[in-house]
Design an enzyme around this catalytic site. Structure first.
Site: not given
Ligand code: AMP
Length: 399
Positions: A7, A91, A180, A241, A385
């Protein structure tokens, strides 16, 4: 079959090395501060022993050389040579509309990923650097791309279109993509495995609550809506965010504060959310501590946080005409019992009831936390993941 999962971020590379026979993690770690002072590789061996290797890691290629070096090292490694790695799974953040599932990487795939750079200018370039580095270092290696957006490509048009001129969708691809996806896919499938129900016949809401956060509505195994949109900015209140925001606020502030697009983007992506509301921290634990000490802004931030997640759960229950399973995952979802309780409070009319005894103190382990007999099963499932990427890679290898 041994599979390396990478990743690659802008200045970091997370890695996990799997033996798919039993899905065991043989080694994992992180290369950090690539191109910066203090760059290093942090390795965690299968035994749990941790080792840090310091060095001048100037770019992603050098970072991956370090990873391959430790995996094959006599002292710290777990394989004798690179031929033991059968494939590398990456990823990749944005696959646009082109990719609705994981794929074996070839020149056409790379060209399509390059086209998606515009949609994810911060994320796709380091993902591509990782792929390029592996091609250079182990030329014949099979590489697989697993996209964060792919799972949400099943969203219907009415869920992914914005209410702006549709010519802008055609011209620039402006629509909701969602992110996601690998995590939502993993925890929804895991929930079905644990409960012994069929994904293809279930309505599941998954809440990935980490530093970035999103909710997904998964009907009959397919994502039908998710809270992140064109970018990961839309939806929930996150670490830094803002989440959902009237676009009028953006144009108003750009005018009043004379902000350019980059500064505005930084304001809403990096200086907002929990950090912006509290002025304290983007970390949920810090906010929890300050709230407990009586800090009013921290208390409001926690209330805003839970309220937003609750609203999405309500709206996705409506979107799917019901919900069988609600799953919490991500650093906050897996660990913050008070957040799970606050989110589900007063949702009992819809069938969501948390059993406080099961929920209190539960951290990072798979569990059902709903009251016995409640209409909706509420679960905590740590996300994985990397394992999902390894599984996709194995599947594409024809194994
Ligand atoms: P992630 O991005 O999934 O690693 O999640 C990071 C977020 O999880 C941060 O806001 C952390 O404060 C939060 N988190 C991690 N552990 C805990 C915990 N024990 N209690 C509350 N929040 C936690």
């Amino acid at each position: 079959m041994k599979i390396l999962v990478l990743n690659c971020g802008s200045s970091s590379i997370k890695f996990q090395f799997f033996d798919m026979d039993g899905e065991k993690v043989l080694a994992k770690g992180l290369v950090e501060k690539i191109g910066l002072n203090g760059s290093c590789l942090k390795l965690e061996k299968k035994s749990g022993e941790k080792v840090v290797f310091e060095g001048e890691i100037l770019d992603h290629k050098v970072g991956i050389e370090y990873v391959l070096g430790v995996l094959t090292s006599k002292k710290h490694g777990c394989i004798s040579n690179l031929n033991d790695i059968k494939a590398v799974g990456h990823r990749v953040v944005h696959g646009g509309e082109r990719f609705n599932e994981s794929v074996v990487i070839d020149s056409e795939v790379i060209a399509q990923m390059e086209k998606c750079i515009d949609l994810a200018p911060l994320h796709n370039p380091p993902n591509l650097k990782g792929i390029e580095a592996i091609s250079e270092l182990i030329p014949d290696m099979t590489q697989v791309a697993v996209f964060d957006t792919a799972f949400h490509q099943t969203m219907p048009k009415h869920a992914y279109m914005y209410g702006i001129p549709s010519s802008l969708y055609k011209k620039y691809g402006i629509r909701r993509y969602g992110f996601h996806g690998t995590s939502h896919r993993y925890v929804s499938q895991r929930a079905c495995d644990i409960l012994g129900i069929e994904c293809k016949k279930s309505k599941i809401i998954t809440c990935h609550l980490g530093n970035g956060a999103s909710v997904a509505a998964i009907k009959n195994g397919q994502s039908v809506d998710t809270s992140m949109g064109f970018t990961p900015l839309e939806g929930l209140l996150m670490g830094t965010r803002s989440g959902d925001l009237d676009v009028g606020v953006v144009t108003y502030l750009m005018e009043k504060e004379k902000l350019g697009s980059e500064t505005a983007s930084t304001l809403f992506n990096k200086h907002s959310g929990l950090l912006g509301v509290t002025g304290i921290s983007s970390d949920f634990r810090d906010i929890g501590e300050k709230a407990a000490e009586g800090n009013e802004l921290a208390q409001i931030a926690l209330e805003m946080y839970a309220y937003r997640v609750k609203k999405y759960i309500g709206s996705y229950t409506a979107a799917m005409n019901g919900c069988d399973v609600l799953v919490f995952t991500g650093g906050i979802g897996e660990n913050a019992d008070h957040a799970r309780k606050d989110i589900c409070e007063d949702l009992n009319w819809l069938g969501f009831e948390v059993d406080e005894q099961k929920n209190d103190g539960l951290r990072a382990e798979e569990a059902i936390i709903s009251s016995d007999g409640a209409k909706v099963k509420i679960m905590v499932i740590p996300t994985n993941e990397e394992l999902m990427i390894a599984r996709d890679t194995q599947l594409l290898m024809g194994d």
